[in-house]
Design a protein around this motif. Structure first.
Motif, PDB file in Angstrom:
ATOM      1  N   MET A 229     -54.378 -43.478  20.499  1.00 43.83           N
ATOM      2  CA  MET A 229     -52.945 -43.713  20.407  1.00 43.83           C
ATOM      3  C   MET A 229     -52.730 -45.067  19.750  1.00 43.83           C
ATOM      4  SD  MET A 229     -50.247 -43.612  23.479  1.00 43.83           S
ATOM      5  CE  MET A 229     -48.555 -43.871  23.202  1.00 43.83           C
ATOM      6  N   ARG A 230     -51.830 -45.094  18.835  1.00 42.79           N
ATOM      7  CA  ARG A 230     -51.552 -46.324  18.107  1.00 42.79           C
ATOM      8  C   ARG A 230     -50.519 -47.155  18.861  1.00 42.79           C
ATOM      9  NH1 ARG A 230     -49.711 -47.270  11.874  1.00 42.79           N
ATOM     10  NH2 ARG A 230     -49.526 -49.495  12.130  1.00 42.79           N
ATOM     11  N   VAL A 231     -50.742 -48.461  18.876  1.00 44.25           N
ATOM     12  CA  VAL A 231     -49.807 -49.391  19.506  1.00 44.25           C
ATOM     13  C   VAL A 231     -49.069 -50.112  18.388  1.00 44.25           C
ATOM     14  CG1 VAL A 231     -49.577 -51.397  20.997  1.00 44.25           C
ATOM     15  CG2 VAL A 231     -51.344 -49.698  21.481  1.00 44.25           C
ATOM     16  N   TYR A 232     -47.761 -50.025  18.446  1.00 45.17           N
ATOM     17  CA  TYR A 232     -46.936 -50.656  17.416  1.00 45.17           C
ATOM     18  C   TYR A 232     -46.495 -52.044  17.873  1.00 45.17           C
ATOM     19  CZ  TYR A 232     -46.728 -46.081  15.248  1.00 45.17           C
ATOM     20  OH  TYR A 232     -47.054 -44.907  14.634  1.00 45.17           O
ATOM     21  N   SER A 233     -46.433 -52.938  16.891  1.00 42.66           N
ATOM     22  CA  SER A 233     -46.007 -54.308  17.218  1.00 42.66           C
ATOM     23  C   SER A 233     -44.561 -54.577  16.821  1.00 42.66           C
ATOM     24  CB  SER A 233     -46.933 -55.318  16.537  1.00 42.66           C
ATOM     25  OG  SER A 233     -46.917 -55.139  15.140  1.00 42.66           O
ATOM     26  N   SER A 234     -43.991 -53.642  16.007  1.00 42.32           N
ATOM     27  CA  SER A 234     -42.604 -53.848  15.595  1.00 42.32           C
ATOM     28  C   SER A 234     -41.962 -52.508  15.246  1.00 42.32           C
ATOM     29  CB  SER A 234     -42.535 -54.788  14.385  1.00 42.32           C
ATOM     30  OG  SER A 234     -43.047 -54.148  13.237  1.00 42.32           O
ATOM     31  N   PHE A 235     -40.638 -52.539  15.201  1.00 44.38           N
ATOM     32  CA  PHE A 235     -39.904 -51.341  14.787  1.00 44.38           C
ATOM     33  C   PHE A 235     -40.133 -51.046  13.309  1.00 44.38           C
ATOM     34  CE2 PHE A 235     -37.421 -52.338  18.629  1.00 44.38           C
ATOM     35  CZ  PHE A 235     -37.486 -51.089  19.234  1.00 44.38           C
ATOM     36  N   LYS A 236     -40.417 -52.071  12.563  1.00 44.04           N
ATOM     37  CA  LYS A 236     -40.687 -51.902  11.134  1.00 44.04           C
ATOM     38  C   LYS A 236     -41.929 -51.017  10.947  1.00 44.04           C
ATOM     39  CE  LYS A 236     -41.431 -54.564   6.926  1.00 44.04           C
ATOM     40  NZ  LYS A 236     -41.571 -55.891   6.343  1.00 44.04           N
ATOM     41  N   ASP A 237     -42.967 -51.235  11.746  1.00 41.23           N
ATOM     42  CA  ASP A 237     -44.175 -50.417  11.671  1.00 41.23           C
ATOM     43  C   ASP A 237     -43.883 -48.966  12.067  1.00 41.23           C
ATOM     44  OD1 ASP A 237     -45.665 -52.625  10.891  1.00 41.23           O
ATOM     45  OD2 ASP A 237     -46.412 -53.044  12.921  1.00 41.23           O
ATOM     46  N   ILE A 238     -43.065 -48.802  13.079  1.00 47.85           N
ATOM     47  CA  ILE A 238     -42.685 -47.455  13.520  1.00 47.85           C
ATOM     48  C   ILE A 238     -41.915 -46.739  12.420  1.00 47.85           C
ATOM     49  CG2 ILE A 238     -41.275 -46.141  15.160  1.00 47.85           C
ATOM     50  CD1 ILE A 238     -41.901 -48.360  17.219  1.00 47.85           C
ATOM     51  N   ASP A 239     -40.940 -47.427  11.816  1.00 49.76           N
ATOM     52  CA  ASP A 239     -40.153 -46.832  10.730  1.00 49.76           C
ATOM     53  C   ASP A 239     -41.038 -46.451   9.551  1.00 49.76           C
ATOM     54  OD1 ASP A 239     -37.770 -47.012  12.120  1.00 49.76           O
ATOM     55  OD2 ASP A 239     -37.202 -48.948  11.221  1.00 49.76           O
ATOM     56  N   LYS A 240     -42.006 -47.294   9.247  1.00 48.54           N
ATOM     57  CA  LYS A 240     -42.917 -47.020   8.132  1.00 48.54           C
ATOM     58  C   LYS A 240     -43.698 -45.733   8.404  1.00 48.54           C
ATOM     59  CE  LYS A 240     -47.021 -48.764   5.864  1.00 48.54           C
ATOM     60  NZ  LYS A 240     -48.133 -49.660   6.007  1.00 48.54           N
ATOM     61  N   ASP A 241     -44.262 -45.610   9.602  1.00 51.77           N
ATOM     62  CA  ASP A 241     -45.018 -44.411   9.935  1.00 51.77           C
ATOM     63  C   ASP A 241     -44.130 -43.172   9.974  1.00 51.77           C
ATOM     64  OD1 ASP A 241     -47.437 -45.682  10.007  1.00 51.77           O
ATOM     65  OD2 ASP A 241     -47.719 -45.532  12.173  1.00 51.77           O
ATOM     66  N   LEU A 242     -42.914 -43.310  10.440  1.00 49.13           N
ATOM     67  CA  LEU A 242     -41.988 -42.175  10.448  1.00 49.13           C
ATOM     68  C   LEU A 242     -41.668 -41.707   9.031  1.00 49.13           C
ATOM     69  CD1 LEU A 242     -39.532 -43.147  13.321  1.00 49.13           C
ATOM     70  CD2 LEU A 242     -41.199 -41.275  13.305  1.00 49.13           C
ATOM     71  N   LYS A 243     -41.488 -42.644   8.115  1.00 51.09           N
ATOM     72  CA  LYS A 243     -41.229 -42.284   6.715  1.00 51.09           C
ATOM     73  C   LYS A 243     -42.432 -41.560   6.117  1.00 51.09           C
ATOM     74  CE  LYS A 243     -37.903 -45.922   5.686  1.00 51.09           C
ATOM     75  NZ  LYS A 243     -37.623 -47.138   4.908  1.00 51.09           N
ATOM     76  N   ILE A 244     -43.630 -42.056   6.434  1.00 55.18           N
ATOM     77  CA  ILE A 244     -44.843 -41.417   5.923  1.00 55.18           C
ATOM     78  C   ILE A 244     -44.962 -39.999   6.471  1.00 55.18           C
ATOM     79  CG2 ILE A 244     -47.376 -41.473   6.051  1.00 55.18           C
ATOM     80  CD1 ILE A 244     -47.141 -44.568   5.917  1.00 55.18           C
ATOM     81  N   LEU A 245     -44.705 -39.829   7.755  1.00 51.42           N
ATOM     82  CA  LEU A 245     -44.769 -38.495   8.360  1.00 51.42           C
ATOM     83  C   LEU A 245     -43.722 -37.554   7.773  1.00 51.42           C
ATOM     84  CD1 LEU A 245     -45.406 -39.452  12.083  1.00 51.42           C
ATOM     85  CD2 LEU A 245     -47.003 -38.318  10.528  1.00 51.42           C
ATOM     86  N   LYS A 246     -42.537 -38.073   7.510  1.00 52.97           N
ATOM     87  CA  LYS A 246     -41.483 -37.250   6.915  1.00 52.97           C
ATOM     88  C   LYS A 246     -41.892 -36.795   5.514  1.00 52.97           C
ATOM     89  CE  LYS A 246     -36.631 -37.195   5.674  1.00 52.97           C
ATOM     90  NZ  LYS A 246     -35.394 -37.945   5.546  1.00 52.97           N
ATOM     91  N   LEU A 247     -42.441 -37.720   4.727  1.00 55.16           N
ATOM     92  CA  LEU A 247     -42.892 -37.358   3.383  1.00 55.16           C
ATOM     93  C   LEU A 247     -44.038 -36.352   3.430  1.00 55.16           C
ATOM     94  CD1 LEU A 247     -42.754 -40.849   1.628  1.00 55.16           C
ATOM     95  CD2 LEU A 247     -41.281 -38.879   1.169  1.00 55.16           C
ATOM     96  N   GLN A 248     -44.951 -36.535   4.379  1.00 55.35           N
ATOM     97  CA  GLN A 248     -46.062 -35.598   4.499  1.00 55.35           C
ATOM     98  C   GLN A 248     -45.554 -34.212   4.882  1.00 55.35           C
ATOM     99  OE1 GLN A 248     -49.360 -36.223   3.729  1.00 55.35           O
ATOM    100  NE2 GLN A 248     -49.409 -33.992   3.872  1.00 55.35           N
ATOM    101  N   THR A 249     -44.553 -34.160   5.718  1.00 57.32           N
ATOM    102  CA  THR A 249     -43.951 -32.881   6.097  1.00 57.32           C
ATOM    103  C   THR A 249     -43.320 -32.202   4.884  1.00 57.32           C
ATOM    104  OG1 THR A 249     -43.515 -33.681   8.330  1.00 57.32           O
ATOM    105  CG2 THR A 249     -42.230 -31.790   7.593  1.00 57.32           C
TER     106      THR A 249
END
Length: 77
Positions: free
Chosen positions: A1-21
């Motif tokens: 499980m990944r531990v995020y240090s900021s909302f910016k990191d979370i948003d980045k991963d969400l964008k990547i997941l959306k694009l992959q979808t």
């Protein structure tokens, strides 16, 4: 499980997941379009006839190897 240090990191991963979808959906759409193109009535008929011919030849080969005559097969039906 990944531990995020900021909302910016979370948003980045969400964008990547959306694009992959979106990429995955497009790949599925393209695959379906390709399959539809390949499934013409003539190709389906050809593959069906090919399958029947293959089965007939296989039965004949096995019959020949086993020494079974056609009349023997007819009597068993």
């Amino acid at each position: 499980m990944r531990v995020y240090s900021s909302f910016k990191d979370i948003d980045k991963d969400l964008k990547i997941l959306k694009l992959q979808t979106e990429i995955d959906k497009e790949e599925i759409r393209l695959s379906m379009d390709h399959t539809k193109e390949q499934m013409t009535p003539m190709s389906l008929l050809g593959s069906g006839v090919g399958s029947i011919v293959h089965k007939i030849l296989s039965i004949r080969a096995v019959s020949k190897i086993m020494g079974i005559k056609r009349t023997d097969l007819d009597h068993n039906l």
